[in-house]
Scaffold this motif. Structure first.
Motif, mmCIF file in Angstrom:
data_model
loop_
_atom_site.group_PDB
_atom_site.id
_atom_site.type_symbol
_atom_site.label_atom_id
_atom_site.label_comp_id
_atom_site.label_asym_id
_atom_site.label_seq_id
_atom_site.Cartn_x
_atom_site.Cartn_y
_atom_site.Cartn_z
ATOM 1 N N ALA A 425 0.827 -1.205 0.000
ATOM 2 C CA ALA A 425 0.000 0.000 0.000
ATOM 3 C C ALA A 425 0.863 1.257 0.000
ATOM 4 C CB ALA A 425 -0.925 -0.011 1.219
ATOM 5 N N VAL A 426 1.884 1.257 0.829
ATOM 6 C CA VAL A 426 2.779 2.409 0.904
ATOM 7 C C VAL A 426 3.582 2.552 -0.387
ATOM 8 C CG1 VAL A 426 4.797 3.354 2.074
ATOM 9 C CG2 VAL A 426 2.920 2.408 3.404
ATOM 10 N N ALA A 431 4.891 5.249 -5.485
ATOM 11 C CA ALA A 431 4.967 5.228 -6.947
ATOM 12 C C ALA A 431 4.249 6.441 -7.539
ATOM 13 C CB ALA A 431 4.363 3.937 -7.484
ATOM 14 N N GLU A 432 3.118 6.793 -6.943
ATOM 15 C CA GLU A 432 2.387 7.970 -7.420
ATOM 16 C C GLU A 432 3.191 9.241 -7.160
ATOM 17 O OE1 GLU A 432 -0.284 7.905 -9.115
ATOM 18 O OE2 GLU A 432 -0.932 5.820 -8.836
ATOM 19 N N LEU A 433 3.878 9.284 -6.019
ATOM 20 C CA LEU A 433 4.694 10.452 -5.674
ATOM 21 C C LEU A 433 5.802 10.661 -6.698
ATOM 22 C CD1 LEU A 433 6.063 11.347 -2.167
ATOM 23 C CD2 LEU A 433 7.641 11.124 -4.059
ATOM 24 N N VAL A 434 6.526 9.585 -7.006
ATOM 25 C CA VAL A 434 7.640 9.682 -7.941
ATOM 26 C C VAL A 434 7.144 10.002 -9.354
ATOM 27 C CG1 VAL A 434 9.554 8.414 -9.000
ATOM 28 C CG2 VAL A 434 9.089 8.171 -6.561
ATOM 29 N N PRO A 474 -1.309 -0.572 -10.852
ATOM 30 C CA PRO A 474 -1.356 0.827 -11.298
ATOM 31 C C PRO A 474 -0.218 1.150 -12.256
ATOM 32 C CG PRO A 474 -1.716 0.685 -8.938
ATOM 33 C CD PRO A 474 -1.339 -0.691 -9.389
ATOM 34 N N GLN A 475 -0.493 2.034 -13.218
ATOM 35 C CA GLN A 475 0.509 2.379 -14.218
ATOM 36 C C GLN A 475 1.748 2.999 -13.584
ATOM 37 O OE1 GLN A 475 0.117 1.472 -17.400
ATOM 38 N NE2 GLN A 475 2.239 2.102 -17.739
ATOM 39 N N LEU A 480 7.472 2.481 -12.615
ATOM 40 C CA LEU A 480 8.514 2.693 -11.619
ATOM 41 C C LEU A 480 9.460 1.510 -11.479
ATOM 42 C CD1 LEU A 480 9.652 4.600 -9.494
ATOM 43 C CD2 LEU A 480 8.130 3.538 -7.827
ATOM 44 N N LEU A 481 8.931 0.301 -11.576
ATOM 45 C CA LEU A 481 9.763 -0.882 -11.341
ATOM 46 C C LEU A 481 11.032 -0.901 -12.203
ATOM 47 C CD1 LEU A 481 7.111 -3.676 -10.816
ATOM 48 C CD2 LEU A 481 8.789 -2.884 -9.164
ATOM 49 N N PRO A 482 10.924 -0.658 -13.519
ATOM 50 C CA PRO A 482 12.159 -0.644 -14.321
ATOM 51 C C PRO A 482 13.136 0.443 -13.876
ATOM 52 C CG PRO A 482 10.228 -0.827 -15.730
ATOM 53 C CD PRO A 482 9.725 -0.493 -14.363
#
Length: 577
Positions: A425-426, A431-434, A474-475, A480-482
């Protein structure tokens, strides 16, 4: 004044659990207790399931999961379970029936679900339960001592009446910590008996071991609340490492800080029976020193001066981060090692290079509020963990209620209180922040673990393979993962302390990062007392032991490390740019 902890002078139950935050001295206190009782003529069994346990080093003997007599201590036996190995074995046991039946991506998803800390907890409890319910063990020993007790989360999982099978197939969200319970119906009666024994004050005592420091006391409070919520109220508090007679300016500072933290102890802890162990002026290693730890008589100390070595400082790390143009920087490490302090200083030093920085924390305690950050180049934010978790829980439960029976919904609801769910969740909020991309560099205090990233990655693959829309990712996470796996963009700075347990825990975390292919080069050893020039005998013992662990980090990091000097009240130090 608190009563001194002396096993011979208090009424002990047959089963004794020692639990607490990493590095507070659980193994030391449990081992000293075992030796004291054995020396008094009792037959004693001591068991550890801590992956970082040094029980074998304490007794200088190779241990397995079977009782082994300890040389030179009549009546003392020891066993050292490796829950990581047990978890690996159990993971394969659960997955094997599905091989060749489910798609490769589904198997990968299941394997990652069974790779987290909750699986290790269950494996550890499985070993505990065997000892707690074995009539043979019960008859063979007068006292059975456990180093590291199960968490409240583990106990809640095992108490659930809902189905322990078929859940893994249904859950495609990737948040599950409970998949490891599939197929455990045959052990349900044993687990129930074990939980009942834990809650029986005539049979069991749980010693919450802590340090006289705010962070450790708060962690003990959390554990106490979790256990009390399960009607396990047979708790006592052992405060280890109290400095009683300061002799120089450094020790005076520590003495005052300890006393202040003890005076402001959480009310619920203050109401528990409290026992104290003084800070000793020697390294508590070896049978001779362990025998003396809980006694009034202490050995004659020969002070050995330590010359402070010159180690690289944080400037070396930041210089590399700036030169390599890193975009995402995490400070990672176990609780209490000073991740926030390091994150703030990294952000400030980068801002001093005329770069804009977004400094964020995912810690619910929001330690950033203790720092005065005045640079206009630094934007500070706090990801609201409770809000993020609540939103995620509601989302998952809404979907579950559409497709599952009520028992399974209860099962999912408990799952959603797990540490892994909190991580996810965090992480989604992060991810949205970045994704906002509002600064040159993002510095984050408290990073997601490698397990979380692999879980999200495998879930994404699984969701693409099977037709479950609730398995979507989520997109922002997909993008972000890569980036997090790209060493040109990302760096994870491992923060630890110059002590055995924090270094061992960092090593396990390091393995987790490698497994997830995450960019990680630098290590920071925080709160080193080598440069303080203290002359206090108790503190000198710590200084002498630091060198070994700093050298260990130097080797682990391939010489990519820095050492930060000890600061009094570092959690509340006001830093400005």
């Amino acid at each position: 004044m608190m009563e001194k902890y002396s096993p011979q002078e208090i009424n002990l139950t047959k089963y004794l659990f020692f639990t607490g935050k990493g590095g507070v001295g659980k193994t030391t206190v449990a081992s000293a207790t075992a030796i004291s009782l054995a020396d008094a003529g009792h037959r004693v069994m001591i068991v550890s399931t801590d992956p970082a346990s040094n029980l074998q080093d304490v007794f200088k003997v190779s241990l397995t999961n079977q009782p082994k007599p300890i040389p030179n201590i009549s009546g003392l036996f020891a066993a050292n379970f490796d829950p990581v190995i047990a978890a690996n074995e159990y993971r394969e046991q659960v997955i094997q029936p599905y091989r060749g039946v489910l798609p490769k991506e589904a198997i990968q998803n299941m394997a990652e679900q069974l790779s987290g800390s909750c699986t290790v907890e269950i494996a550890a409890f499985d070993e505990f339960a065997n000892f707690l319910t074995s009539s043979k063990i019960n008859q063979q020993f007068d006292y059975i001592i456990f180093d590291t007790a199960p968490t409240g989360h583990t106990l809640r999982m095992l108490q659930l009446p809902s189905a322990w099978s078929n859940y893994l197939d249904k859950n495609d969200r990737g948040a599950s910590c409970l998949g490891q319970l599939a197929g455990l119906n045959d052990k349900k009666a044993m687990y129930q008996k074990a939980v009942e024994t834990l809650g029986n004050p005539q049979a069991t005592t749980l010693f919450l071991v802590t340090r006289p420091q705010k962070g450790a006391l708060l962690e003990a409070q959390r554990a106490s609340h979790e256990l009390a919520a399960l009607n396990i109220n047979n708790q006592q508090l052992i405060i280890n490492g109290i400095l009683n007679q300061p002799t120089d300016a450094v020790s005076q500072t520590i003495f005052k800080q300890q006393q202040a933290d003890l005076q402001n102890m959480p009310v619920t802890l203050d109401q528990l029976p409290k026992l104290a162990i003084p800070l000793r002026a020697y390294n508590v290693l070896g049978l001779a020193n362990l025998r003396l730890l809980l006694k009034d008589q202490q050995p004659q100390i020969t002070e050995e001066p330590v010359t402070a070595s010159h180690f690289p400082d944080l400037d070396v790390v930041v210089k590399n981060l700036v030169q390599s143009n890193k975009k995402i920087i995490f400070t990672m490490g176990k609780g209490g090692v000073g991740k926030t302090t390091v994150a703030v200083q990294i952000a400030q030093k980068i801002a001093a290079q005329h770069k804009t920085v977004h400094l964020a924390t995912t810690d619910p305690a929001d330690h950033l509020k203790y720092f005065k950050i005045t640079s206009p180049l630094i934007k500070v934010s706090h990801i609201d963990e409770k809000k993020s978790l609540k939103e995620y829980q509601n989302e998952v439960l809404t979907t579950a209620k559409k497709t599952m029976k009520s028992n399974d919904v209860d099962y999912v609801a408990e799952d959603l209180r797990s540490p892994c769910t909190q991580e996810i969740a965090v992480f989604r909020a992060f991810a949205e922040l970045v994704a906002q991309n509002d600064s040159d560099v993002v510095v984050v205090d408290t990073a997601p673990t490698g397990h979380t990233l692999l879980l999200l990655n495998s879930t994404q693959s699984y969701a693409q393979e099977v037709a479950h829309t609730s398995g979507s990712v989520p997109q922002a996470v997909v993008n972000l993962l890569p980036r997090l796996q790209d060493p040109k963009q990302t760096e994870i700075v491992m923060v630890t302390l110059p002590e055995a347990t924090p270094v061992y825990e960092s090593m396990r975390l390091d393995d987790d990062l490698k497994r997830a292919s995450l960019a990680h080069t630098w290590w920071v050893v925080n709160q080193s007392m080598l440069a303080t020039q203290t002359t206090d005998p108790c503190l000198l013992a710590r200084v002498q032991s630091e060198v070994k662990w700093i050298d260990q980090v130097k080797e682990l990091s391939n010489n990519h490390f820095a050492v930060m000097q000890w600061q009094p009240n570092y959690e509340k130090t006001l830093l400005t740019v």
